[in-house]
Structure formats: structure tokens, C-alpha cells
Write an enzyme that holds these catalytic residues in place. Structure first.
Site, short mmCIF file in Angstrom:
data_model
loop_
_atom_site.label_atom_id
_atom_site.label_comp_id
_atom_site.label_asym_id
_atom_site.label_seq_id
_atom_site.Cartn_x
_atom_site.Cartn_y
_atom_site.Cartn_z
N GLU A 30 1.24 -1.04 -0.04
CA GLU A 30 -0.45 -0.26 -0.04
C GLU A 30 0.57 0.91 -0.38
O GLU A 30 0.90 2.18 0.33
CB GLU A 30 -1.11 0.02 0.71
C1 LIG Z 1 3.44 -9.78 0.15
C2 LIG Z 1 2.94 -9.23 -0.34
C3 LIG Z 1 1.89 -8.25 -0.28
C4 LIG Z 1 1.13 -7.20 -1.59
N1 LIG Z 1 -0.26 -7.21 -1.68
C5 LIG Z 1 -0.44 -7.07 -3.10
C6 LIG Z 1 -1.89 -6.57 -3.52
O1 LIG Z 1 -2.27 -7.18 -2.85
N2 LIG Z 1 -1.78 -5.77 -4.73
C7 LIG Z 1 -1.79 -5.26 -5.08
O2 LIG Z 1 -1.50 -4.66 -5.80
N3 LIG Z 1 0.35 -5.40 -5.57
C8 LIG Z 1 0.67 -5.90 -3.78
N4 LIG Z 1 1.99 -5.91 -3.78
C9 LIG Z 1 2.96 -4.81 -4.28
C10 LIG Z 1 3.29 -3.78 -3.31
O3 LIG Z 1 2.12 -2.88 -2.73
C11 LIG Z 1 4.19 -3.00 -3.76
O4 LIG Z 1 5.84 -4.13 -3.44
C12 LIG Z 1 4.78 -1.96 -3.38
O5 LIG Z 1 3.77 -0.87 -3.71
C13 LIG Z 1 6.19 -1.64 -3.53
O6 LIG Z 1 6.04 -1.67 -5.38
P1 LIG Z 1 7.89 -2.58 -5.33
O7 LIG Z 1 7.56 -4.14 -4.81
O8 LIG Z 1 7.83 -2.90 -6.59
O9 LIG Z 1 8.53 -1.85 -4.98
P2 LIG Z 1 9.86 -0.73 -5.72
O10 LIG Z 1 8.34 0.17 -6.39
O11 LIG Z 1 10.40 -1.12 -6.79
O12 LIG Z 1 10.54 0.49 -4.63
C14 LIG Z 1 12.17 -0.39 -4.39
C15 LIG Z 1 12.12 1.32 -3.16
O13 LIG Z 1 12.79 2.05 -3.81
C16 LIG Z 1 11.57 3.03 -3.17
N5 LIG Z 1 11.16 4.00 -4.20
C17 LIG Z 1 10.24 3.94 -5.50
N6 LIG Z 1 9.98 4.58 -6.06
C18 LIG Z 1 10.50 6.03 -4.90
C19 LIG Z 1 9.86 7.11 -5.78
N7 LIG Z 1 9.48 7.77 -5.50
N8 LIG Z 1 10.57 8.31 -3.68
C20 LIG Z 1 11.06 7.39 -2.98
N9 LIG Z 1 11.86 6.27 -3.13
C21 LIG Z 1 10.37 5.22 -3.92
C22 LIG Z 1 10.87 2.63 -2.39
O14 LIG Z 1 10.40 2.89 -0.82
C23 LIG Z 1 11.50 1.28 -1.95
O15 LIG Z 1 12.29 1.86 -0.75
C24 LIG Z 1 2.13 -6.84 -1.98
C25 LIG Z 1 3.73 -6.82 -1.83
C26 LIG Z 1 3.67 -7.83 -0.67
C27 LIG Z 1 5.02 -8.23 -0.68
#
Ligand SMILES: Cc1cc2nc3c(=O)[nH]c(=O)nc-3n(C[C@H](O)[C@H](O)[C@H](O)COP(=O)(O)OP(=O)(O)OC[C@H]3O[C@@H](n4cnc5c(N)ncnc54)[C@H](O)[C@@H]3O)c2cc1C
Length: 600
Positions: A442
Site C-alpha cells: 500500500e
Molecule cells: C506480501 C505482499 C503483498 C502485496 N499485496 C498486493 C496486492 O494485493 N495488490 C497489489 O497490487 N500489490 C500488492 N503488493 C505490492 C506492493 O504494493 C509493492 O510491492 C509496493 O507498492 C512496492 O513496490 P515495488 O515492490 O515494486 O518496489 P519499488 O517500487 O521497486 O520500490 C523499491 C524501493 O524504492 C523506493 N522508491 C520507489 N519509488 C520511489 C519514489 N518515487 N520516491 C522514493 N522512494 C521510492 C521504495 O520506497 C523502495 O524502498 C504486495 C506486495 C507484497 C510483498
């Protein structure tokens, strides 16, 4: 052996004295939320959490959800039956609209109940939480047909819901979503693409699962303005409401995770054959806008996961500290027997910090929930506007700060257990692992911090934040004038904290347009500062109420004294960090941006 018990006295104190349950119950549509009814609901929920969910938590962690070779997902032993019972008892529809079979209870009541589900079994709670998000998306923007077809069964829990945002290349940045939606002659769409990390994307609780999916139509503009939202059921639904053919969506795999093992996190493939049948929610290309409205509640819900897990980690550590005998208490006679570790000052410090963190996070959560209730239901438009501005400012703090605090609290829980904390059988380690996701999904803490600074502070020139600062200044004045050394000491710390927050907020507003990179370099510390000071102010309010009641001889004196002691601990041990955080925010990013990429 530690058994979860909801802290009912504390919950009711915060709901009534800080969040204003009595006022909330006067709002149109909430007349049933009388103190008696709410008290009875809390007691019943405590029973379900204690007797059904808490004992399943370890089983869920050990067994995890599984995907069989024939593509079926099964949840750990006991979870399906618990889910059925949960729905039978009406918990799924507690705060949902009465128009679709819910009980229409305020968000404030739902927040306290959700805290109990999260404390006892967060992996279980994720399913109703995600269903709640899907219900809200359909209710706010769906057509009458979509509402009629899906909402009654989702509110009762007969069908569950999911949120499908994330794709391999689209995580924090949803502008990168690529899933496709092609309009058909009959007005439906064919959806194709891959979604990852989908919570409860498949399971064995119910016969149908209603996926809410972000996708792009072929002629959609690029970026965030070209994303639409679709309802894609696992099984198609016939006109009479019965289940039809299997839709073209399947669970390809389940993730192997650090925690929340009982919650199936699925990779979903849409449209491997002819395309999954979907129905657009609202207008094309407005999906992200709809999602953001809904995200407020989802982010708030994750903040309450932080509170729940922190409370449970505290209870387990407290119970262990009372049982574990090790060493003589400092100052005891040389021949005195060894005592419980709770006698050691450092263990007490850890327990007090866990308790104070949890109470601060809870107070922020409940106060924000009540603001959401007023923002939606208050008859006066000015009050609605003011409360919405407050709730919107608080949501990134409740999500970001409460969940970061949950990490610290679960970490301290392990430390209180000593070596046993590192051993899974003690149960303390599971909270560290389960809590870890709350700062990620989220929207990560980084995304919450950016939201707080960019959308909630810089955009209105700090107006909403300054009215919170003013309200906190009145708390510190009352603490100073209360005629008690204890309260004055809390007030002094709070005043220094509010000064630090005000300085940092002014600095942000002044620097934002000129150098947003420097401002965002301090976003994390600023979120921490805002949460620490706002949380400390809520505990200061609690101490004032408690002192007043003690003077009147009104209420449980022992409980009321704990409120003052906890506020004092937070003031001395946590609020004192505020000036350091201000300095980090205002350091002009000198160190953060010092190295070139290749120097890392
Ligand atoms: C167990 C689990 C359940 C989940 N459930 C759902 C679900 O039901 N539905 C769904 O759609 N998704 C779901 N997710 C996905 C989750 O919402 C994403 O993993 C999360 O939003 C982060 O995206 P990412 O993993 O691509 O990380 P990234 O976006 O690649 O981020 C990696 C790092 O970069 C930082 N970062 C990225 N962009 C910025 C920025 N603009 N400014 C500062 N820092 C930044 C982040 O803070 C983080 O530290 C789930 C994930 C997990 C692990």
C-alpha cells in the site's frame, strides 16, 4: 504461553476520550453506535480474536498457503472454517453500507475491531481488508448493475475481493501499468496481462473471487491518465446471480515470503486464452483517481495492522517478562533470590517503550478514523472539509509511522525474550517477520513520506499542518497550566517537539519549489518527526483526561495512572528525538546527495 486479550479499557478510553465516540454516534446514520452497543461489539470481537484467530496464527505461519499441481490454492488448517464463522457472525459487513447488507458502523468502531483481527492474526485479516477495498471501489464508482451484482455477496463475505495494481515493472510507479483491456461489442472488456503480489489472489475460502484490476485500453493516453479500473470475477456471474463459466484468470504461482505465510500472495495471469471478461468501474482512464480515493482507507487499514501487531508483540513480551526468572534485581539484598526479568530497569524500559509506541499509534489511528467519519457524515460542510483535510494529512502518518513503529516494537519484543526471542516456538519472531511487510505494501514508507510532503504539506502551503500545530500548542499549554509537575514535564517535551515540527514544516514549504530534491532527501525523518510529535500530543491529551478523572475520583485509578506514566515515558524517551529529526530534515541533503551513483 501468551494469549491475546484485546486491551478493552484502553481501546474504549481512546475511542471515547480522544476520538470522540459520543459525537461520532450523533452523526446521521451512526445512531446505533451507542456506548453500550459498541462495548458489546468490542467484547464479542475480543472473544473471536482470542478464541479463534489467535490460536491459528502460529499454525498459519508454520503451514502457509499452498498451490497444488492442479492449480488449487489451499489455506492452512482451520483458516477456511474460521473465515466462514467470521462471516456468519457478521464481522465482514461491520462498517459496510446497510444498503448492501452491512451494519453501517463508524470507521472508528471498525478501526478498533480491525486492530483486534490484526493483533491476533494479521494474515487472516488481510482477506477481509482487501475485500473492503474492492467493495469501496465498486460502491464509490461502479454502475448500479455492478453494485447489485457484486456488493451484497462481498459484504456478507460469500465472495472475497482483491486489488490488482502491481506488475513486474509497475510497483510504486503505477504509471508503468501495462495490462490491457479491449472493449467488446457488448460493453464488456477482455483483460490480459500479468499481476504480481496479489494478496488472497486465490484461495479456498469462497466460491468466487472478485478481482479489481488496473489496465489500459488500446487508445488510452500514456502515464497515469490512461489507466482504467475493471471488475474481473474468477467465475462469471449469470444474470440471476448464480455462478457461470470460469473466467480466463488463473493463479500461476504463490510467493515464498518472509512473513504472513497464511496469506496467499499470488501471481495472476489474466487472458492466457481469449482474455478475461471484465467490466469497467466508472469511466475509462479514471482508474487511478478512483484507486487513490480508495487507497486512503487501505493505507489507514495497514496503519492499523501496525497497531495490532505492536500490541500483540507487547503482550507476548510482557507475559514472558513476568515469567522468566534471571538475575537479582539491582539493589536487592546479596542473598535475595533471582527475580523475574521484569525487575530489570532495561527490560522495563523496553516494555514501556513498546507500550508507549503502541498507545501513541493507536491514538493517532482512532483519532484519524473519527475524522474520516466526520468528513463523510457531518451535516456542516465546513466541518466536513476541515475533518477531511485533517484525515488526509494524517493518513500517510498513520500508514508510514505506525508501521515503522511496529517494526521497532516487534524488534524490542524479541529482545525482551533474550535467546528465546530468536527461537520460533516463542512466537515473538513471527511478529518481526509479519510486521515487515506493513512498511512496504500500500505504498512504502518512502512513498508515504513523499505524499506527506508533496501532496499534504507543500501543496496547501502548510495550512493543514499549521492548524494541527496550533491544536498541539493548546495541548502543551494545558499540560503546563494543569498544576502538576508530571503533566508540566510532558508539556515541556511536547512544546519542544512542536517547535521542531513547525520549524521543519516551514522549511519544507519555503524550499519545496526551489529544491524539491533537497526537501525529499529529508522526507523519511520528517515523517518520523510528524508521527512522533502528533503521537506525543495524543498521549499528552490522554494524560490530561486521566489527571482530570483522577482528581474527580472518576474511573479506575490504576488504569488512569498508567496513562500518565506512559505519556511521560513517551515524552522523555521518544519526543526527545524531535530536535534531532528536525536537524536531519533541514540539513539540506548535504550528505544524502553527496555521492555520485558510481560512488555507491
Ligand atoms: C506480501 C505482499 C503483498 C502485496 N499485496 C498486493 C496486492 O494485493 N495488490 C497489489 O497490487 N500489490 C500488492 N503488493 C505490492 C506492493 O504494493 C509493492 O510491492 C509496493 O507498492 C512496492 O513496490 P515495488 O515492490 O515494486 O518496489 P519499488 O517500487 O521497486 O520500490 C523499491 C524501493 O524504492 C523506493 N522508491 C520507489 N519509488 C520511489 C519514489 N518515487 N520516491 C522514493 N522512494 C521510492 C521504495 O520506497 C523502495 O524502498 C504486495 C506486495 C507484497 C510483498
Amino acid at each position: 504461553m501468551s494469549q491475546y486479550r484485546a486491551p478493552l479499557a484502553e481501546m474504549q478510553f481512546v475511542m471515547t476520550e480522544l476520538a470522540g465516540l459520543d459525537d461520532v454516534a450523533q452523526l446521521p446514520g451512526f445512531e446505533d453506535a451507542t456506548p453500550d452497543t459498541v462495548g458489546a461489539i468490542l467484547e464479542e470481537a475480543d472473544k473471536f480474536a482470542t478464541e479463534v484467530l489467535d490460536p491459528l496464527n502460529r499454525i498459519g505461519d508454520r503451514e502457509g498457503a499452498r498451490l497444488s499441481d492442479d492449480g488449487r490454492v489451499t489455506t492452512p488448517a482451520g483458516f477456511r472454517a474460521a473465515y466462514r464463522k467470521f462471516c456468519e457472525l457478521g464481522w465482514n459487513g461491520l462498517s459496510k453500507s446497510a444498503d448492501f447488507g452491512g451494519q453501517g458502523m463508524p470507521q472508528l468502531v471498525a478501526a478498533a475491531i480491525d486492530e483486534m483481527w490484526n493483533a491476533s492474526n494479521m494474515a487472516f485479516e488481510l482477506c477481509p481488508m482487501l475485500t473492503g477495498g474492492a467493495i469501496e471501489a465498486i460502491e464509490l464508482n461502479g454502475s448500479e448493475t455492478l453494485k447489485r451484482t457484486y456488493l451484497p455477496k462481498m459484504v456478507s463475505g460469500e465472495w472475497t475481493g482483491t486489488m490488482n495494481l502491481t506488475e513486474p515493472q509497475a510497483g510504486s510507479d503505477l504509471a508503468a501499468v501495462r495490462a490491457k483491456a479491449v472493449r467488446q461489442a457488448d460493453g464488456s472488456y477482455r483483460i490480459s496481462g500479468k499481476k504480481i503480489f496479489i494478496t488472497y489472489g486465490d484461495h479456498d475460502y469462497t466460491d468466487n473471487i472478485i478481482h479489481l484490476v488496473l489496465a489500459r485500453t488500446p487508445d488510452a493516453p500514456p502515464g497515469t491518465r490512461g489507466i482504467s479500473l475493471f471488475v474481473v470475477p474468477k467465475f462469471l456471474v449469470n444474470a440471476d446471480g448464480s455462478l457461470g463459466a470460469r473466467n480466463d484468470v488463473r493463479c500461476v504461482s504463490l510467493e515464498h515470503k518472509l512473513g504472513i505465510h497464511a496469506s496467499p500472495t499470488a501471481v495472476l495471469a489474466f487472458g492466457d486464452r481469449d482474455g478475461a471478461v471484465g467490466h469497467v468501474v466508472g469511466d475509462e482512464n479514471r482508474g487511478l483517481e478512483y484507486m487513490f480515493v480508495m487507497m486512503n482507507l487501505a493505507r489507514f487499514g495497514v496503519g492499523m495492522q501496525g497497531v495490532g501487531i505492536a500490541e500483540r508483540a507487547y503482550q507476548r513480551a510482557r507475559d514472558y517478562a513476568k515469567e522468566r526468572v534471571q538475575g537479582r534485581a539491582v539493589g536487592a539484598a546479596r542473598d535475595a533470590a533471582a527475580g523475574g526479568i521484569i525487575g530489570h530497569p532495561d527490560v522495563r524500559r523496553m516494555l514501556m517503550t513498546m507500550r508507549a509506541n503502541t498507545e501513541a499509534a493507536r491514538a493517532l489511528g482512532y483519532v484519524t478514523a473519527a475524522a474520516l467519519d466526520r468528513a463523510h457524515r457531518h451535516p456542516d460542510a465546513d466541518v466536513r472539509k476541515r475533518e477531511l483535510a485533517f484525515a488526509e494529512l494524517m493518513i500517510p502518518i498513520v500508514k508510514g509511522w505506525n508501521t515503522e513503529l511496529a517494526q521497532q516494537t516487534a524488534y524490542l519484543g524479541v529482545q525482551v525474550h533474550g535467546g528465546m526471542g530468536f527461537i520460533e516456538e516463542s512466537g515473538a519472531a513471527q511478529y518481526v517477520r509479519d510486521a515487515r511487510i506493513t512498511t512496504i505494501y500500500e505504498g512504502t514508507t518512502g512513498i508515504q513520506a513523499n505524499d506527506l510532503i508533496g501532496r499534504k504539506i507543500a501543496r496547501d502551503g502548510g495550512k493543514a499542518m499549521m492548524s494541527v500545530v496550533e491544536a498541539m500548542r493548546s495541548v502543551d499549554r494545558k499540560l503546563a497550566d494543569a498544576g502538576s509537575d508530571e503533566l508540566a514535564a510532558i508539556g515541556l517535551r511536547l512544546r519542544a517537539g512542536v517547535d521542531a515540527l513547525e520549524d521543519a514544516a516551514h522549511w519544507i514549504v519555503a524550499r519545496w519549489s526551489e529544491d524539491p530534491r533537497a526537501v525529499l532527501a529529508g522526507a523519511g525523518p520528517f515523517l518520523d518527526l510528524a508521527g512522533t510529535v502528533c503521537g506525543g500530543a495524543q498521549l499528552g491529551r490522554a494524560a490530561l483526561v486521566a489527571a482530570g478523572k483522577l482528581t474527580e475520583g472518576n474511573g479506575d485509578a490504576s488504569f488512569l495512572r498508567t496513562k500518565i506514566a506512559t505519556a511521560r515515558h513517551f515524552a522523555d524517551h521518544c519526543l526527545t528525538r524531535a530536535s534531532g529529526l528536525r536537524d536531519a530534515v533541514m540539513a539540506d541533503a548535504a550528505s544524502v546527495l553527496a555521492l555520485a551513483d558510481e560512488q555507491f
